[in-house]
Design an enzyme around this catalytic site. Structure first.
Site, short mmCIF file in Angstrom:
data_model
loop_
_atom_site.label_atom_id
_atom_site.label_comp_id
_atom_site.label_asym_id
_atom_site.label_seq_id
_atom_site.Cartn_x
_atom_site.Cartn_y
_atom_site.Cartn_z
CB SER A 57 37.11 39.34 41.74
OG SER A 57 36.19 39.79 42.92
CE LYS A 60 39.22 39.47 45.48
NZ LYS A 60 38.02 38.92 45.51
CB SER A 122 37.63 35.34 44.24
OG SER A 122 37.59 36.42 43.83
#
Length: 386
Positions: A57, A60, A122
């Site tokens: 993640s 991102k 997230s």
């Protein structure tokens, strides 16, 4: 041509006051780690830092960066509303068991709400909505991510989706993540504030920011965690203290607690184990260089401007200092002319730190008679040597 050894000794002695300290060396259980100084953009510590890795993640950060660029370009605004597709709900919603903003099919959140959902929560669903809203499909958005990353000099980056969910070939290095974080802080400070928000509520459900440093480590204000079974636990973080900012990237930790502990330890070391030393130009010459065909046989050199070097404290005492120039310097020389380069080699740094050196005074060119004598002296010297 390197300056003669005797001058190197003089130079090293002159700078020794700037380079003398000791501290313990750094190691980490993370498989990949980088500490970067924000101001100088220097990598202060690296463990497999340039090696492509699975970012999970932490991807991102790049997703958000693409959206920031789109806002700057006028393609979107923070108030633009984007529809939640069935695909975004199915592949990024609560039912997946992964990180989610908790969006419902048919909702139309604003770009700002979706960005906060990406950064704070997230949310995989929020990533897909933004990707589809800007590029039509997540696949097209991922191609745009990669193209922009390469334009930014992040050559290790290859993105296959917007969320960081596992996909073959979806990689970026820790060093490039640090560079990306720096660019985001530097270029988009108006949006960087989202990273320090501790929680967000959507559809009546409040979730916490997963960054373990927020609220627990002085000065921490971003950025993004990451976790996949295949890649372990990671974090791209930044903190600012006393006007200095450091960026930390770690990956491959075995648990969220190990990530929290290691992130805190390394970020503290990022401020305590490293230092910035500045060498001022001063009035006196650092050294003198030989001059050819000049009314003087030597010319002094000094720094053109202050030189700052950031490194592990223990490395300064063993720094190697040299002056590099094409010599002897050919007259005439004007005070302020760049005629050499100062090179400082510090352990732990891939490349030497370089700074221009300028002449401290004028050296006029010899007249015809003087040049003739100089040439004759050189000829006699060569014949004697042979």
């Amino acid at each position: 041509m390197l300056l003669k050894p005797k001058h190197l000794i003089i130079l090293a002695a002159a700078l020794s006051a700037c380079f003398s300290a000791h501290a313990q060396l750094i190691d980490t259980q993370a498989s990949n780690a980088v500490i970067m100084d924000y101001e100088t953009e220097e990598i202060l510590f690296s463990k497999n830092g340039e090696e492509a890795m699975i970012p999970a993640s932490m991807t991102k950060i790049m997703t958000a960066h693409v959206i920031y660029e789109a806002i700057e370009n006028g393609e979107l605004t923070l108030e633009t509303r984007l529809p939640v597709s069935e695909r975004a709900w199915r592949e990024g919603g609560w039912a997946t068991g992964g990180s989610t903003m908790g969006l419902s099919i048919g909702e139309t959140p604003t770009v700002e709400e979706l960005l906060r959902g990406v950064i704070i929560l997230s949310g995989n669903d929020a990533c897909i909505v933004l990707a589809e809203g800007l590029s039509g499909t997540e696949e097209a958005f991922a191609r745009r991510m990669t193209e922009l990353a390469h334009q930014m000099g992040l050559d290790s980056a290859q993105f296959e989706n917007a969320s960081g969910l596992y996909a073959e070939g979806h990689v970026i290095s820790a060093a490039d993540l640090a560079r990306l974080a720096r660019m985001e802080i530097d270029k988009f400070p108006q949006y960087y504030k989202f990273y320090s928000e501790r929680e967000m509520t959507w559809n009546g459900i409040t979730q916490q920011n997963r960054n373990p440093l927020l609220g627990s480590l002085d000065g921490a204000d971003g950025l993004k965690t990451g976790h996949l079974e295949i890649s372990g636990y990671g974090l791209t973080a930044s903190a600012e203290r006393d006007g200095q900012r450091r960026i930390l990237v770690i990956n491959g930790l075995p648990s969220s607690q190990a990530r929290a502990d290691e992130a805190a330890r390394l970020m503290r070391l990022a401020f305590t184990a490293f230092d910035t030393r500045t060498i001022e130009p001063g009035e006196k010459a650092l050294a003198v260089l030989p001059v050819w065909n000049g009314e003087a046989r030597e010319v002094g050199v000094k720094l053109a401007e202050p030189l700052s070097v950031t490194a592990h404290k223990s490395a300064f005492s063993q720094a190697e200092v040299a002056i590099v120039f094409d010599g002897p310097i050919k007259a005439p020389v004007q005070a302020g002319d760049r005629i050499a380069t100062l090179e400082i080699t510090v352990a732990g740094k891939k490349d030497p730190v370089e700074a221009p050196l300028i002449a401290t005074e004028n050296v006029e060119k010899l007249g015809f008679i003087g040049r003739a004598i100089e040439g004759l002296s050189l000829k006699i010297g060569n014949e004697t040597a042979s």
